[in-house]
Design an enzyme around this catalytic site. Sequence first.
Site, PDB file in Angstrom:
ATOM      1  N   GLY A  10       0.837  -1.358   0.040  1.00 26.90           N
ATOM      2  CA  GLY A  10       0.112  -0.077  -0.184  1.00 26.90           C
ATOM      3  C   GLY A  10       0.738   1.240   0.056  1.00 26.90           C
ATOM      4  N   GLN A  11       0.162   2.456  -0.081  1.00 29.61           N
ATOM      5  CA  GLN A  11       1.129   3.645  -0.111  1.00 29.61           C
ATOM      6  C   GLN A  11       1.914   3.909   1.109  1.00 29.61           C
ATOM      7  OE1 GLN A  11      -1.373   6.856  -2.574  1.00 29.61           O
ATOM      8  NE2 GLN A  11      -2.711   6.245  -0.985  1.00 29.61           N
ATOM      9  N   ASP A  40      -2.770 -13.952   3.287  1.00 30.52           N
ATOM     10  CA  ASP A  40      -4.087 -13.754   3.327  1.00 30.52           C
ATOM     11  C   ASP A  40      -4.467 -13.228   4.530  1.00 30.52           C
ATOM     12  OD1 ASP A  40      -6.970 -13.448   3.078  1.00 30.52           O
ATOM     13  OD2 ASP A  40      -7.218 -15.621   2.439  1.00 30.52           O
ATOM     14  N   THR A  66      -9.817   0.033   2.331  1.00 34.01           N
ATOM     15  CA  THR A  66     -10.017   1.549   2.494  1.00 34.01           C
ATOM     16  C   THR A  66     -11.120   2.044   1.673  1.00 34.01           C
ATOM     17  OG1 THR A  66      -8.326   1.990   1.028  1.00 34.01           O
ATOM     18  CG2 THR A  66      -7.918   1.938   3.425  1.00 34.01           C
ATOM     19  N   THR A 105      -8.245   5.748  11.128  1.00 35.74           N
ATOM     20  CA  THR A 105      -8.941   6.603  10.307  1.00 35.74           C
ATOM     21  C   THR A 105      -9.591   7.821  10.964  1.00 35.74           C
ATOM     22  OG1 THR A 105     -10.181   7.038   8.434  1.00 35.74           O
ATOM     23  CG2 THR A 105     -10.561   5.224   9.900  1.00 35.74           C
ATOM     24  N   ASP A 106      -9.487   8.870  10.355  1.00 32.14           N
ATOM     25  CA  ASP A 106     -10.322   9.892  10.874  1.00 32.14           C
ATOM     26  C   ASP A 106     -12.032   9.706  10.870  1.00 32.14           C
ATOM     27  OD1 ASP A 106      -9.987  10.031   8.308  1.00 32.14           O
ATOM     28  OD2 ASP A 106     -10.400  12.133   8.018  1.00 32.14           O
ATOM     29  N   TYR A 128     -17.259   1.503   6.694  1.00 32.35           N
ATOM     30  CA  TYR A 128     -15.768   1.774   6.677  1.00 32.35           C
ATOM     31  C   TYR A 128     -15.226   2.017   8.162  1.00 32.35           C
ATOM     32  CZ  TYR A 128     -11.053   3.611   5.977  1.00 32.35           C
ATOM     33  OH  TYR A 128      -9.859   4.261   6.392  1.00 32.35           O
ATOM     34  N   LYS A 132     -13.196   0.115  11.122  1.00 37.94           N
ATOM     35  CA  LYS A 132     -12.090   0.367  11.462  1.00 37.94           C
ATOM     36  C   LYS A 132     -12.062   0.960  13.145  1.00 37.94           C
ATOM     37  CE  LYS A 132      -8.680   1.351   9.661  1.00 37.94           C
ATOM     38  NZ  LYS A 132      -7.472   0.509   9.502  1.00 37.94           N
TER      39      LYS A 132
END
Length: 274
Positions: A10-11, A40, A66, A105-106, A128, A132
């Site tokens: 990922g990024q 996995d 995401t 995450t926000d 989502y 999270k």
Amino acid sequence: MRILIIGASGQLGLELSAVLKGEIIKVYNTKEVQGGYKLDLTNYSAVEDFIIKKRPDVIINTASMTDVDKCEVEREKAFKVNAEAVKHIVRASRVIEAYLIHISTDYVFDGERGLYNEGDLPNPINYYGLSKLLGETYALSYDDSLVVRTSGVFRHKGYPVYVYKTLKEGKEVSAFKGYYSPISARKLAEAISELIQYRKTRILNVAGERISRVDLAMKIKDKFNLVGSIKEVDHVEGWIAKRPFDSSLDISKAKKVLSIDFYSLDENLRYMVV
């Protein structure tokens, strides 16, 4: 120090691989990374077995489903990746006494107020965010864990990259009116690298400065002398899930902890991969 990066393709995972020092063990779930292991994350026994055999000193879990709309539709998969997998990462971390950094995450907030601090009560308005938040709960059940809440991470994709490429082509950008706290994957990786040294626990907001997507688009247009246009919208066509209007994060605590500039917009925009 042996560091395991879960979600290395990922990024953030790519930038962590470049920034971190020591023996780096890279795990990817979908796209292959050089020198990494395919695993996995929904094969929970395999995840636990891998972690216990590799015995890393530090585990950084960047892996996440995401796509906000996809999570709304494929809820079972979102739960498995964003929540249930974290429970098993924690189980293995506890066995080997590894320090765990879990990226959140926000979107655990409803966006009614903005500039949420670490002690504010989460109230997600989409699946989502809920998945999270459940992942956070599992991570925080382990005493030696840090939940890093962040916002709008970008590198070779993400809203700033979309804006840049669209405006460069002379097209119109649809800019959602809301606010958030975007950060480049590089600056987030650098912040995490420093945080490992301090072994902080509980929750820490690490994100950029609060900005509206409209103002961000204007900033990118001016900074790079781009020719396209910007249209402010209440809703982006094709969205399925609700989005928080202002999910920006209060980063004052992280500013006191970290020595680097992880937050200024100009610094973050330097690391767009376009």
